[in-house]
Design a protein around this motif. Structure first.
Motif, PDB file in Angstrom:
ATOM      1  N   ARG A 185       0.828  -1.209   0.000  1.00  0.00           N
ATOM      2  CA  ARG A 185       0.000   0.000   0.000  1.00  0.00           C
ATOM      3  C   ARG A 185       0.861   1.257   0.000  1.00  0.00           C
ATOM      4  O   ARG A 185       1.861   1.330   0.712  1.00  0.00           O
ATOM      5  CB  ARG A 185      -0.913   0.017   1.228  1.00  0.00           C
ATOM      6  N   SER A 186       0.442   2.229  -0.766  1.00  0.00           N
ATOM      7  CA  SER A 186       1.133   3.514  -0.787  1.00  0.00           C
ATOM      8  C   SER A 186       0.831   4.263   0.500  1.00  0.00           C
ATOM      9  O   SER A 186      -0.334   4.413   0.887  1.00  0.00           O
ATOM     10  CB  SER A 186       0.676   4.350  -1.986  1.00  0.00           C
ATOM     11  N   ARG A 187       1.883   4.730   1.171  1.00  0.00           N
ATOM     12  CA  ARG A 187       1.713   5.522   2.394  1.00  0.00           C
ATOM     13  C   ARG A 187       1.602   7.011   2.103  1.00  0.00           C
ATOM     14  O   ARG A 187       1.275   7.787   2.989  1.00  0.00           O
ATOM     15  CB  ARG A 187       2.894   5.281   3.342  1.00  0.00           C
ATOM     16  N   SER A 188       1.900   7.409   0.867  1.00  0.00           N
ATOM     17  CA  SER A 188       1.902   8.837   0.538  1.00  0.00           C
ATOM     18  C   SER A 188       0.753   9.236  -0.382  1.00  0.00           C
ATOM     19  O   SER A 188       0.486  10.422  -0.562  1.00  0.00           O
ATOM     20  CB  SER A 188       3.227   9.209  -0.136  1.00  0.00           C
ATOM     21  N   GLY A 189       0.056   8.262  -0.984  1.00  0.00           N
ATOM     22  CA  GLY A 189      -1.004   8.568  -1.941  1.00  0.00           C
ATOM     23  C   GLY A 189      -0.547   8.432  -3.371  1.00  0.00           C
ATOM     24  O   GLY A 189      -1.361   8.198  -4.269  1.00  0.00           O
ATOM     25  N   LYS A 190       0.760   8.609  -3.620  1.00  0.00           N
ATOM     26  CA  LYS A 190       1.297   8.437  -4.968  1.00  0.00           C
ATOM     27  C   LYS A 190       1.507   6.954  -5.254  1.00  0.00           C
ATOM     28  O   LYS A 190       1.708   6.155  -4.349  1.00  0.00           O
ATOM     29  CB  LYS A 190       2.645   9.152  -5.130  1.00  0.00           C
ATOM     30  N   LEU A 191       1.517   6.618  -6.535  1.00  0.00           N
ATOM     31  CA  LEU A 191       1.848   5.260  -6.933  1.00  0.00           C
ATOM     32  C   LEU A 191       3.308   4.984  -6.592  1.00  0.00           C
ATOM     33  O   LEU A 191       4.188   5.794  -6.883  1.00  0.00           O
ATOM     34  CB  LEU A 191       1.626   5.114  -8.437  1.00  0.00           C
ATOM     35  N   LEU A 192       3.559   3.835  -5.963  1.00  0.00           N
ATOM     36  CA  LEU A 192       4.921   3.462  -5.594  1.00  0.00           C
ATOM     37  C   LEU A 192       5.675   2.913  -6.803  1.00  0.00           C
ATOM     38  O   LEU A 192       5.059   2.498  -7.787  1.00  0.00           O
ATOM     39  CB  LEU A 192       4.888   2.402  -4.494  1.00  0.00           C
ATOM     40  N   GLN A 395      -2.343  17.374  10.461  1.00  0.00           N
ATOM     41  CA  GLN A 395      -3.081  16.678   9.405  1.00  0.00           C
ATOM     42  C   GLN A 395      -2.564  16.995   8.001  1.00  0.00           C
ATOM     43  O   GLN A 395      -3.191  16.641   7.013  1.00  0.00           O
ATOM     44  CB  GLN A 395      -4.577  17.028   9.488  1.00  0.00           C
ATOM     45  N   HIS A 396      -1.418  17.660   7.916  1.00  0.00           N
ATOM     46  CA  HIS A 396      -0.910  18.021   6.590  1.00  0.00           C
ATOM     47  C   HIS A 396      -0.542  16.796   5.763  1.00  0.00           C
ATOM     48  O   HIS A 396      -0.757  16.766   4.543  1.00  0.00           O
ATOM     49  CB  HIS A 396       0.290  18.959   6.727  1.00  0.00           C
ATOM     50  N   LEU A 397       0.007  15.767   6.412  1.00  0.00           N
ATOM     51  CA  LEU A 397       0.334  14.548   5.674  1.00  0.00           C
ATOM     52  C   LEU A 397      -0.935  13.829   5.212  1.00  0.00           C
ATOM     53  O   LEU A 397      -0.954  13.233   4.138  1.00  0.00           O
ATOM     54  CB  LEU A 397       1.187  13.620   6.533  1.00  0.00           C
ATOM     55  N   ALA A 398      -1.987  13.889   6.015  1.00  0.00           N
ATOM     56  CA  ALA A 398      -3.258  13.277   5.616  1.00  0.00           C
ATOM     57  C   ALA A 398      -3.841  14.009   4.410  1.00  0.00           C
ATOM     58  O   ALA A 398      -4.297  13.386   3.440  1.00  0.00           O
ATOM     59  CB  ALA A 398      -4.237  13.294   6.785  1.00  0.00           C
ATOM     60  N   ALA A 399      -3.838  15.351   4.467  1.00  0.00           N
ATOM     61  CA  ALA A 399      -4.327  16.131   3.326  1.00  0.00           C
ATOM     62  C   ALA A 399      -3.460  15.882   2.097  1.00  0.00           C
ATOM     63  O   ALA A 399      -3.963  15.772   0.965  1.00  0.00           O
ATOM     64  CB  ALA A 399      -4.347  17.616   3.680  1.00  0.00           C
ATOM     65  N   ALA A 400      -2.136  15.787   2.321  1.00  0.00           N
ATOM     66  CA  ALA A 400      -1.222  15.540   1.205  1.00  0.00           C
ATOM     67  C   ALA A 400      -1.493  14.189   0.561  1.00  0.00           C
ATOM     68  O   ALA A 400      -1.292  14.020  -0.646  1.00  0.00           O
ATOM     69  CB  ALA A 400       0.223  15.615   1.689  1.00  0.00           C
ATOM     70  N   TYR A 401      -1.949  13.218   1.343  1.00  0.00           N
ATOM     71  CA  TYR A 401      -2.267  11.911   0.779  1.00  0.00           C
ATOM     72  C   TYR A 401      -3.318  12.056  -0.318  1.00  0.00           C
ATOM     73  O   TYR A 401      -3.175  11.498  -1.408  1.00  0.00           O
ATOM     74  CB  TYR A 401      -2.771  10.968   1.880  1.00  0.00           C
ATOM     75  N   TYR A 402      -4.388  12.795  -0.022  1.00  0.00           N
ATOM     76  CA  TYR A 402      -5.447  12.963  -1.030  1.00  0.00           C
ATOM     77  C   TYR A 402      -4.948  13.769  -2.218  1.00  0.00           C
ATOM     78  O   TYR A 402      -5.268  13.451  -3.370  1.00  0.00           O
ATOM     79  CB  TYR A 402      -6.673  13.610  -0.387  1.00  0.00           C
ATOM     80  N   ARG A 403      -4.174  14.811  -1.954  1.00  0.00           N
ATOM     81  CA  ARG A 403      -3.596  15.569  -3.072  1.00  0.00           C
ATOM     82  C   ARG A 403      -2.705  14.682  -3.933  1.00  0.00           C
ATOM     83  O   ARG A 403      -2.726  14.749  -5.158  1.00  0.00           O
ATOM     84  CB  ARG A 403      -2.782  16.735  -2.540  1.00  0.00           C
ATOM     85  N   ASN A 404      -1.899  13.841  -3.295  1.00  0.00           N
ATOM     86  CA  ASN A 404      -0.927  13.037  -4.033  1.00  0.00           C
ATOM     87  C   ASN A 404      -1.565  12.003  -4.939  1.00  0.00           C
ATOM     88  O   ASN A 404      -0.930  11.528  -5.892  1.00  0.00           O
ATOM     89  CB  ASN A 404       0.030  12.342  -3.064  1.00  0.00           C
ATOM     90  N   THR A 405      -2.817  11.630  -4.662  1.00  0.00           N
ATOM     91  CA  THR A 405      -3.475  10.673  -5.547  1.00  0.00           C
ATOM     92  C   THR A 405      -3.672  11.242  -6.950  1.00  0.00           C
ATOM     93  O   THR A 405      -3.767  10.490  -7.915  1.00  0.00           O
ATOM     94  CB  THR A 405      -4.841  10.236  -4.979  1.00  0.00           C
ATOM     95  N   ILE A 406      -3.717  12.580  -7.063  1.00  0.00           N
ATOM     96  CA  ILE A 406      -3.945  13.204  -8.378  1.00  0.00           C
ATOM     97  C   ILE A 406      -2.748  14.028  -8.843  1.00  0.00           C
ATOM     98  O   ILE A 406      -2.805  14.698  -9.868  1.00  0.00           O
ATOM     99  CB  ILE A 406      -5.204  14.102  -8.339  1.00  0.00           C
ATOM    100  N   ILE A 407      -1.656  13.961  -8.097  1.00  0.00           N
ATOM    101  CA  ILE A 407      -0.509  14.830  -8.357  1.00  0.00           C
ATOM    102  C   ILE A 407       0.116  14.647  -9.743  1.00  0.00           C
ATOM    103  O   ILE A 407       0.631  15.612 -10.315  1.00  0.00           O
ATOM    104  CB  ILE A 407       0.539  14.665  -7.241  1.00  0.00           C
ATOM    105  N   PRO A 408       0.075  13.439 -10.352  1.00  0.00           N
ATOM    106  CA  PRO A 408       0.699  13.303 -11.672  1.00  0.00           C
ATOM    107  C   PRO A 408       0.125  14.238 -12.727  1.00  0.00           C
ATOM    108  O   PRO A 408       0.829  14.602 -13.676  1.00  0.00           O
ATOM    109  CB  PRO A 408       0.437  11.834 -12.036  1.00  0.00           C
TER     110      PRO A 408
END
Length: 610
Positions: A185-192, A395-408
């Motif tokens: 599982r990705s811990r950051s939201g981005k694809l590993l 909660q910045h890392l939690a918010a970043a998780y959702y952002r990172n799912t679409i970051i590409p």
């Protein structure tokens, strides 16, 4: 009983009785110097440990339990394209297929299997880590299609032999497979970064003629919110990953007792091995180096297609907008204003979304903000004359998780901004050449973080990106530094401060810490990462790091990997101190330019620029 229950029977007996298997065990016994009977028994035990043992009753039971689980937190209906699923079904009638989903949540496998089940498809043979083989999960999922493999078996030739023949069997019989190309599982939201082991087995089976062709099916799974995020953020701050077991399973179920929105599944473009690897040729001599490179490129292409298929959720855009203003709280109207250019950009580029975006209306923005407030990611202060919203404390890392799912979807635009600013201050006569040089340096700097296209395709993508803001941008760049800076101000939205600054800040911590290290002493990763964590926490207090999301063990580890790739960890490297200093300075310059984009964004919010 129907295609839904098309599963293999007597798998162990069939594989163990095959002449190639028996001959292979005999040859392996001679090679290892072990008695044939003992090795054969060991292989039998490995196959029993590994293989799925389907039961029609358990297939139905698993489907009912899956629905019971996911509907506690998510809507009753899974969202996916039934027409696209029908196209994939037609492929499965002729070829073996491999579903390769993104891995965001513990529910990923369950909801994908349920989607197939409710459409009458057979269950996938899904690779699972042996750590998941505990009661009651292990016995249930094994009988509904999961086969368990060990995390490491590099030095176990017998285990590798058995796994190879099991995959051969599934490919030859055209049973659908599934595993996570990321491995975990990705811990950051981005694809590993992709893992290659099982993919190599499938490619090997295809090349040896076990199937006419094999199709890889990228699958992107998106959640409006997920329960795992808080655990992920704790792990990024250095907490140990909770071991899977009965207690962990109970915790997962309890975490689903709140409403989290909907689940969306999207299929990427299928990838035929025959198109990438060429026709199968069982007589061809293997070339380990060429094969390894081809498999890496294949895995990379699958990852790119997963990213392209990922759906943008409204919550991810709201997180993107709020992270772009740091710790500042915004009114509903201010958030609506920040989102305006982001939503416009998504629509102009026709990026894939979970539905019609309602983020250009007050009611729509309020609804998604309240969803994030219920999830604990955003806080609302409503005791003043007007309610204001901001990312919650810690909660910045939690918010970043959702952002990172679409970051590409936003990375190329962010790179273009920084490369243009670098060109404007380069002092070079040919600013267009300076721009491309800076862009490719940034691509190299971020290569372990994002999936980039090949160089020529990357150049085309960047050109198309900038043309969204100025069709004649290359002529404008030729007009000098002031014209280039004016071009940057035309970008809507500004992206570098939202997209790249958190990563660059974390890398800068790694670079700064490397400068402090004794060049005569080898870097020990765990201790070094702990020192990076302490330095980052100091920088946060000094306001030298913009947001706490940069304080992440995951990001520091990637920065260390980049440093190792540049030869900055080995004490034997010539001129090591100066090279480390140059690396740290490169990162400081990139951070400075991203902060300049942040200043431009603040000027736009203040109405100083258009």
């Amino acid at each position: 009983r129907g295609n839904r229950y098309k599963v293999p029977r007597l798998v162990n007996e069939d594989i163990l009785s095959r002449p190639p298997f028996r001959a292979g065990i005999a040859g392996l016994a001679r090679e290892l110097g072990e008695p044939h009977t003992r090795l054969h028994k060991r292989a039998q035990a490995y196959l029993r440990e590994m293989a799925a043992t389907h039961s029609p009753y358990m297939i139905d039971l698993a489907a009912h339990l899956t629905r019971l689980l996911y509907t506690q937190a998510y809507g009753e209906r899974l969202h996916y394209d039934r027409g696209r699923l029908a196209e994939i079904y037609s492929l499965t009638q002729r070829y073996p297929v491999v579903f390769l989903p993104s891995h965001k949540s513990n529910l990923d496998h369950l909801v994908l299997q349920y989607m197939l089940h409710e459409n009458g498809h057979p269950p996938n043979h899904t690779a699972g880590g042996i750590n998941m083989n505990f009661f009651p999960v292990g016995p249930l999922v094994r009988r509904s299609g999961v086969f368990f493999i060990r995390r490491t078996f590099k030095d176990n030739p017998t285990y590798k032999f058995v796994l190879r023949h099991y995959i051969d069997y599934l490919i030859e019989k055209r049973f659908p497979l599934e595993w996570y190309i990321e491995g975990g599982r990705s811990r950051s939201g981005k694809l590993l970064p992709p893992r290659f082991g099982l993919l190599a087995n499938v490619v090997d089976a295809y090349r040896r003629g076990k199937a006419e062709d094999v199709y890889l099916i990228p699958v992107a799974i998106a959640y409006d919110q997920i329960t795992d995020v808080q655990d992920y953020t704790a792990e990024q701050r250095g907490a140990a990953k909770q071991k899977e077991g009965f207690g962990w399973f109970v915790k997962v179920i309890r975490g689903l007792r709140r409403r989290l929105g909907d689940i969306h599944l999207q299929f990427g473009e299928p990838l035929a091995l025959s198109k990438v690897m060429g026709p199968a040729d069982p007589t061809a001599e293997p070339n380990d180096d060429e094969d390894a490179l081809a498999i890496q490129k294949l895995a990379f292409e699958v990852s790119v297609r997963i990213n392209r298929a990922t759906l943008i959720t409204p919550n991810s855009l709201v997180a993107l907008a709020l992270l772009g203003v740091g710790d500042r709280a915004l009114t509903l109207g201010e958030i609506l204003s920040v989102l305006r250019n982001i939503v416009r950009y998504v629509r102009v580029r026709r990026l894939p979304t979970t539905g019609d975006l309602d983020l250009d209306t007050t009611d729509g923005v309020r609804r998604h903000l309240e969803s994030l407030v219920r999830g604990g990611v955003v806080t609302c202060f409503a005791e003043g004359p007007e309610a204001v919203y901001q990312i919650g404390a810690d909660q910045h890392l939690a918010a970043a998780y959702y952002r990172n799912t679409i970051i590409p979807f936003f990375v190329n635009g962010a790179i273009a901004e920084l490369a243009l600013l670098a060109a404007a201050e380069s002092g070079e006569r040919d600013l267009l050449a300076a721009f491309w040089d800076a862009a490719f340096r940034l691509r190299d700097l971020l290569k372990f973080e994002f999936f980039f296209a090949e160089k020529d395709a990357f150049r085309r993508e960047l050109d198309e990106e900038i043309r969204l803001h100025d069709e004649d941008w290359t002529s404008r760049v030729a007009g000098g530094a002031a014209a280039v800076q004016d071009l940057v101000r035309r970008f809507k939205p500004f992206s570098a401060h939202r997209i790249l600054l958190p990563f660059l800040d974390a890398y800068r911590v790694v670079g700064d810490q490397l400068e402090r290290e004794d060049t005569a002493v080898a870097i020990e990763a765990p201790a070094f990462l702990n020192r990076c964590m302490a330095l980052a926490q100091q920088y946060v207090r000094q306001r030298r790091i913009r947001t706490a999301e940069s304080v992440s063990q995951v990001l520091f580890a990637t920065g260390l990997k980049l440093a190792g790739n540049r030869g900055l960890l080995d004490p034997a490297t010539p001129d090591l101190a100066n090279r480390r200093r140059g690396f740290a300075d490169e990162l400081r310059q990139a951070v400075r330019r991203a902060e300049a984009v942040d200043a431009l964004a603040a000027s736009r919010r203040a109405g100083l620029i258009d």
